[in-house]
Enzyme design. Sequence first.
Site, PDB file in Angstrom:
ATOM      1  N   SER A 148     -33.197 107.846   9.591  1.00  0.00           N
ATOM      2  CA  SER A 148     -32.675 107.530  10.916  1.00  0.00           C
ATOM      3  C   SER A 148     -31.168 107.725  10.964  1.00  0.00           C
ATOM      4  O   SER A 148     -30.476 107.554   9.959  1.00  0.00           O
ATOM      5  CB  SER A 148     -33.003 106.072  11.241  1.00  0.00           C
ATOM      6  N   TYR A 173     -32.852  97.302   9.834  1.00  0.00           N
ATOM      7  CA  TYR A 173     -33.583  98.563  10.058  1.00  0.00           C
ATOM      8  C   TYR A 173     -32.878  99.709   9.326  1.00  0.00           C
ATOM      9  O   TYR A 173     -33.486 100.463   8.572  1.00  0.00           O
ATOM     10  CB  TYR A 173     -33.679  98.850  11.560  1.00  0.00           C
TER      11      TYR A 173
END
Length: 365
Positions: A148, A173
């Site tokens: 990501s 995350y």
Amino acid sequence: MNVNLQNKVILVTGAAGFIGANLVLELFRTISLVHIIGIDNMNPYYDVSIKEYRLEQIKSMADSHPESTWTFIKGSISDKELVNSIFDEYKPQIVVNLAAQAGVRYSITNPDAYIDSNLIGFYNILEACRHSYDNGRPGVEHLVYASSSSVYGSNKKIPYSTDDKVDNPVSLYAATKKSNELMAHAYSKLYNIPSTGLRFFTVYGPAGRPDMAYFSFTNKLLKGETIEIFNYGNCKRDFTYVDDIVEGVKRVMQSPPEKKTGEDGLPVPPYAIYNIGNNHPENLLDFVDILQQELIRAGVLPEDYDFEAHKKLVPMQPGDVPVTYADTSALERDFGFKPSTSLREGLRRFAQWYKEFYIEGEKER
């Protein structure tokens, strides 16, 4: 080294997810003979009816290609026995790991989900890839996995390059995604598993994730609620249309990093990381402006909708970053590909889908 996807067994985790489902559809569309196994836990993090809609699309696409096969397994990659049984039974040659608990803000309220899916789940996939070579079997030819853009944290240098140091995540995350890259590197080195990590930049499009800004803004505007624009509108995002992401993933799948032996006689890890982004950050206020124009054009909102009355500029959220901007030169160099869908074109397709799914679909339901 190129891998021909024809007649391959491909495992896609997170197959009912936004990127996963679009990838499966594209593989069926463009490869005349392919065997795809999809796994997804169908968790209710967001509206499950969208996941079911995506699976219906895949089923009808698979039915129109009877020479290929589609197998869907409802389950979680954090279930080690299930993952091992899938590898034992189907012996996937290409693995695309897109299953993950997504979202920066949700990682603040529900961290457990991230540890289960993004760390334990990914570890189970790596272990299964490792054991796919047992007893001299050919095993997995390429593991492609989702990382990501959030791994860049609050890096000041832009655009973000895969050569940048990414040791300062600002959300759990992001920390799990950076961990995936580290774990993949270790397994590539130890067991010579060709692996490629892809750092996705703000993916959007039809049937996307309802927790993403463009989707949640649309839901709120339709209900007459106020949308909050973070950092007083001074955020920039490198929005990447889902078809561009899928095209990038498909090209990468066919080019595993080469296996080489180093001077010490041990494997040089066949490991790579790429950014996939639009290489063109958009200001959030401009983005909202285009979104509202396209929602009116599609007939989702009336022509005389008063946007100013439904817009509120608010401070930055914890875990968020002010700008994301992808340096995609390595992707262009190695795969001759650069995402090119304009924000207006992408949001137009989203608005059209939204109208069909929610407004016209409601009438039918």
